[in-house]
Design a protein around this motif. Structure first.
Motif, PDB file in Angstrom:
ATOM      1  N   ILE A   1       0.741  -1.307   0.120  1.00 21.55           N
ATOM      2  CA  ILE A   1       0.013  -0.024   0.076  1.00 21.55           C
ATOM      3  C   ILE A   1       0.806   1.394   0.211  1.00 21.55           C
ATOM      4  O   ILE A   1       0.736   2.261  -0.737  1.00 21.55           O
TER       5      ILE A   1
ATOM      6  N   VAL B   1      -9.135   4.998  -2.462  1.00 19.40           N
ATOM      7  CA  VAL B   1      -9.268   3.412  -2.025  1.00 19.40           C
ATOM      8  C   VAL B   1      -9.564   2.617  -3.054  1.00 19.40           C
ATOM      9  O   VAL B   1      -8.823   1.631  -3.378  1.00 19.40           O
ATOM     10  N   ALA B   2     -10.449   3.092  -4.086  1.00 15.21           N
ATOM     11  CA  ALA B   2     -10.684   2.308  -5.383  1.00 15.21           C
ATOM     12  C   ALA B   2      -9.528   2.215  -6.359  1.00 15.21           C
ATOM     13  O   ALA B   2      -9.252   0.915  -6.845  1.00 15.21           O
TER      14      ALA B   2
ATOM     15  N   LEU C   1      -7.086  -0.389  -4.240  1.00 16.87           N
ATOM     16  CA  LEU C   1      -7.498  -1.762  -4.582  1.00 16.87           C
ATOM     17  C   LEU C   1      -7.393  -2.422  -5.839  1.00 16.87           C
ATOM     18  O   LEU C   1      -7.006  -3.667  -6.069  1.00 16.87           O
ATOM     19  N   ASN C   2      -7.697  -1.449  -6.863  1.00 20.17           N
ATOM     20  CA  ASN C   2      -7.580  -1.909  -8.351  1.00 20.17           C
ATOM     21  C   ASN C   2      -6.108  -2.201  -8.676  1.00 20.17           C
ATOM     22  O   ASN C   2      -5.709  -3.175  -9.357  1.00 20.17           O
TER      23      ASN C   2
ATOM     24  N   LYS D   1      -5.491  -5.530  -6.852  1.00 23.07           N
ATOM     25  CA  LYS D   1      -5.744  -6.528  -7.786  1.00 23.07           C
ATOM     26  C   LYS D   1      -5.028  -7.035  -9.009  1.00 23.07           C
ATOM     27  O   LYS D   1      -5.068  -7.998  -9.348  1.00 23.07           O
TER      28      LYS D   1
ATOM     29  N   VAL E   1      -7.665  -7.941  -2.079  1.00 24.49           N
ATOM     30  CA  VAL E   1      -7.716  -7.220  -1.010  1.00 24.49           C
ATOM     31  C   VAL E   1      -9.377  -6.794  -0.825  1.00 24.49           C
ATOM     32  O   VAL E   1      -9.660  -6.328  -1.875  1.00 24.49           O
ATOM     33  N   VAL E   2      -9.982  -6.837   0.161  1.00 28.84           N
ATOM     34  CA  VAL E   2     -11.160  -6.201   0.233  1.00 28.84           C
ATOM     35  C   VAL E   2     -11.506  -4.966   1.002  1.00 28.84           C
ATOM     36  O   VAL E   2     -10.575  -4.687   1.762  1.00 28.84           O
ATOM     37  N   GLU E   3     -12.489  -4.468   0.625  1.00 30.78           N
ATOM     38  CA  GLU E   3     -12.672  -2.997   1.557  1.00 30.78           C
ATOM     39  C   GLU E   3     -12.487  -2.975   3.044  1.00 30.78           C
ATOM     40  O   GLU E   3     -11.776  -2.343   3.675  1.00 30.78           O
TER      41      GLU E   3
ATOM     42  N   ILE F   1      -8.781  -3.066   3.832  1.00 32.13           N
ATOM     43  CA  ILE F   1      -7.952  -2.045   3.524  1.00 32.13           C
ATOM     44  C   ILE F   1      -8.163  -0.778   4.366  1.00 32.13           C
ATOM     45  O   ILE F   1      -7.310  -0.090   4.964  1.00 32.13           O
TER      46      ILE F   1
END
Length: 113
Positions: free
Chosen positions: A19, A30-31, A34-35, A38, A44-46, A49
């Motif tokens: 991160i 955050v999106a 996460l992308n 991914k 990883v899920v919200e 994170i």
């Protein structure tokens, strides 16, 4: 022992470093974080994170700012603080040393006597 549990623990162990690395060049929301994870096959899920981002912020490694969005509510953009940049530099050194050590151990050839 299930391999999936071990793999999940290995991913968790490097998530903080990943991160911080995502944020080293530019702020992100955050999106986007996460992308990026991914795309690197770090699923990883919200729910995972957000607590981590809060912990990193409370430790003084991250800051955030709100920015209006043209497609929905305002977004919270995270970025590294100066302390976070120094911390990431140390983690990068540690990661490199750990990678080298693991490579030495896992690539050793066994010889029979």
């Amino acid at each position: 022992m299930k391999i999936e549990n071990t793999k999940a623990q290995m991913r968790k162990g490097v998530l903080e470093y990943c991160i911080l690395s995502v944020l080293k060049d530019d702020d992100a929301y955050v999106a986007e974080i996460l992308n990026t994870l991914k795309d690197a096959k770090l699923l990883v899920v919200e729910g995972t994170i957000y607590p981590l981002l809060t912990r990193l912020k409370n430790a003084g490694l991250l800051n955030y700012r709100w920015e209006e969005s043209t497609s929905g509510p305002p977004r919270k953009y995270y970025g590294l603080t100066e302390t976070g940049k120094l911390f990431l530099k140390e983690l990068t050194t540690t990661w490199s040393e750990l990678q080298n050590a693991v490579n030495i151990v896992t690539e050793q050839k066994t010889t029979s006597k």
